[in-house]
Design a protein around this motif. Structure first.
Motif, mmCIF file in Angstrom:
data_model
loop_
_atom_site.group_PDB
_atom_site.id
_atom_site.type_symbol
_atom_site.label_atom_id
_atom_site.label_comp_id
_atom_site.label_asym_id
_atom_site.label_seq_id
_atom_site.Cartn_x
_atom_site.Cartn_y
_atom_site.Cartn_z
ATOM 1 N N PHE A 51 60.908 49.160 68.256
ATOM 2 C CA PHE A 51 61.341 47.787 68.077
ATOM 3 C C PHE A 51 60.158 46.902 67.698
ATOM 4 C CE2 PHE A 51 64.585 49.441 70.912
ATOM 5 C CZ PHE A 51 65.741 48.883 70.402
ATOM 6 N N ILE A 52 60.465 45.716 67.154
ATOM 7 C CA ILE A 52 59.445 44.694 66.968
ATOM 8 C C ILE A 52 59.257 44.056 68.337
ATOM 9 C CG2 ILE A 52 58.807 42.592 65.723
ATOM 10 C CD1 ILE A 52 59.281 44.946 63.854
ATOM 11 N N LEU A 83 66.466 44.239 62.837
ATOM 12 C CA LEU A 83 66.794 43.525 61.607
ATOM 13 C C LEU A 83 67.672 42.314 61.891
ATOM 14 C CD1 LEU A 83 67.606 46.407 59.114
ATOM 15 C CD2 LEU A 83 65.662 44.873 59.063
ATOM 16 N N GLY A 84 67.277 41.163 61.353
ATOM 17 C CA GLY A 84 68.064 39.955 61.485
ATOM 18 C C GLY A 84 67.790 39.150 62.731
ATOM 19 N N ALA A 113 62.337 46.284 58.903
ATOM 20 C CA ALA A 113 61.840 46.925 60.114
ATOM 21 C C ALA A 113 61.721 48.421 59.875
ATOM 22 C CB ALA A 113 62.760 46.649 61.296
ATOM 23 N N ALA A 114 60.663 48.998 60.409
ATOM 24 C CA ALA A 114 60.440 50.427 60.238
ATOM 25 C C ALA A 114 61.400 51.252 61.092
ATOM 26 C CB ALA A 114 58.996 50.780 60.581
ATOM 27 N N MET A 115 61.986 50.636 62.105
ATOM 28 C CA MET A 115 62.957 51.349 62.933
ATOM 29 C C MET A 115 64.289 51.435 62.197
ATOM 30 S SD MET A 115 64.185 50.475 66.741
ATOM 31 C CE MET A 115 65.222 51.582 67.638
ATOM 32 N N VAL A 132 58.723 39.732 57.840
ATOM 33 C CA VAL A 132 59.402 38.587 58.419
ATOM 34 C C VAL A 132 59.424 37.448 57.412
ATOM 35 C CG1 VAL A 132 57.345 37.622 59.496
ATOM 36 C CG2 VAL A 132 59.521 37.243 60.561
ATOM 37 N N VAL A 133 60.450 36.598 57.499
ATOM 38 C CA VAL A 133 60.535 35.362 56.733
ATOM 39 C C VAL A 133 60.424 34.225 57.739
ATOM 40 C CG1 VAL A 133 62.044 33.899 55.353
ATOM 41 C CG2 VAL A 133 61.905 36.321 54.863
#
Length: 170
Positions: A51-52, A83-84, A113-115, A132-133
């Protein structure tokens, strides 16, 4: 008997460390390689995708002025962001005349995301990097352009403005 038990234990440990690789890995000469010859080079190819979470360094893929941010906190989730999801981050590296400066605390939406993440149709999506944005507190993007692919899962998370600014929707 003790040698047999020890060898089974060492094989189980080596399989778990190397990602369940089989023992019949053949080298360039056709000989089986032992696990000690793989060393650290074999472990470098096995990248752990998680996870991030706090202290994760993320690439900024918009033209807000930041280049790299470090995650301070993942909102809505104890394990981390996917994601998101929205995160709080600190700007680590920025362009000289950008909208955000180094050291600022900003909000961001994870767009890559790499996950891996499963989709409804059974396929999975994962990216090579974590990106990220940057957004403001209302969830509107700070920049006016978004570079690289963006997954369509952002539509479910109500980040439609990011999808309209994106070059490519994956």
């Amino acid at each position: 008997m003790a040698a047999c038990v020890a060898s089974k234990w060492s094989m189980a440990v080596s399989r778990s460390l190397l990602g369940n690789l089989s023992n019949n890995n053949l080298g360039s000469l056709g000989k089986p390689q032992n696990l000690t010859s793989l060393g650290y080079n074999g472990l470098l190819f096995q990248q752990l995708r998680t996870f991030i979470q706090m202290r994760t360094k993320l690439k900024v893929v918009d033209n807000s002025g930041a280049k790299w941010v470090r995650c301070i906190q993942a909102l809505k989730g104890r394990k981390g962001a996917r994601l998101g999801d929205t995160i709080i981050a600190s700007v680590q590296e920025a362009q000289p005349r950008g909208k955000v400066k180094k050291g600022e605390v900003v909000y961001g939406v994870v767009v890559r995301a790499a996950m891996q993440r499963g989709r409804c149709d059974g396929s999975e999506v994962k990216f090579d990097d974590n990106a990220v944005v940057l957004v403001n507190k209302q969830g509107e993007p700070i920049g006016t352009r978004v570079f690289g692919p963006v997954p369509h899962e952002l539509r479910k998370k109500k980040h439609l403005k990011i999808l309209t600014l994106a070059e490519h929707i994956a």
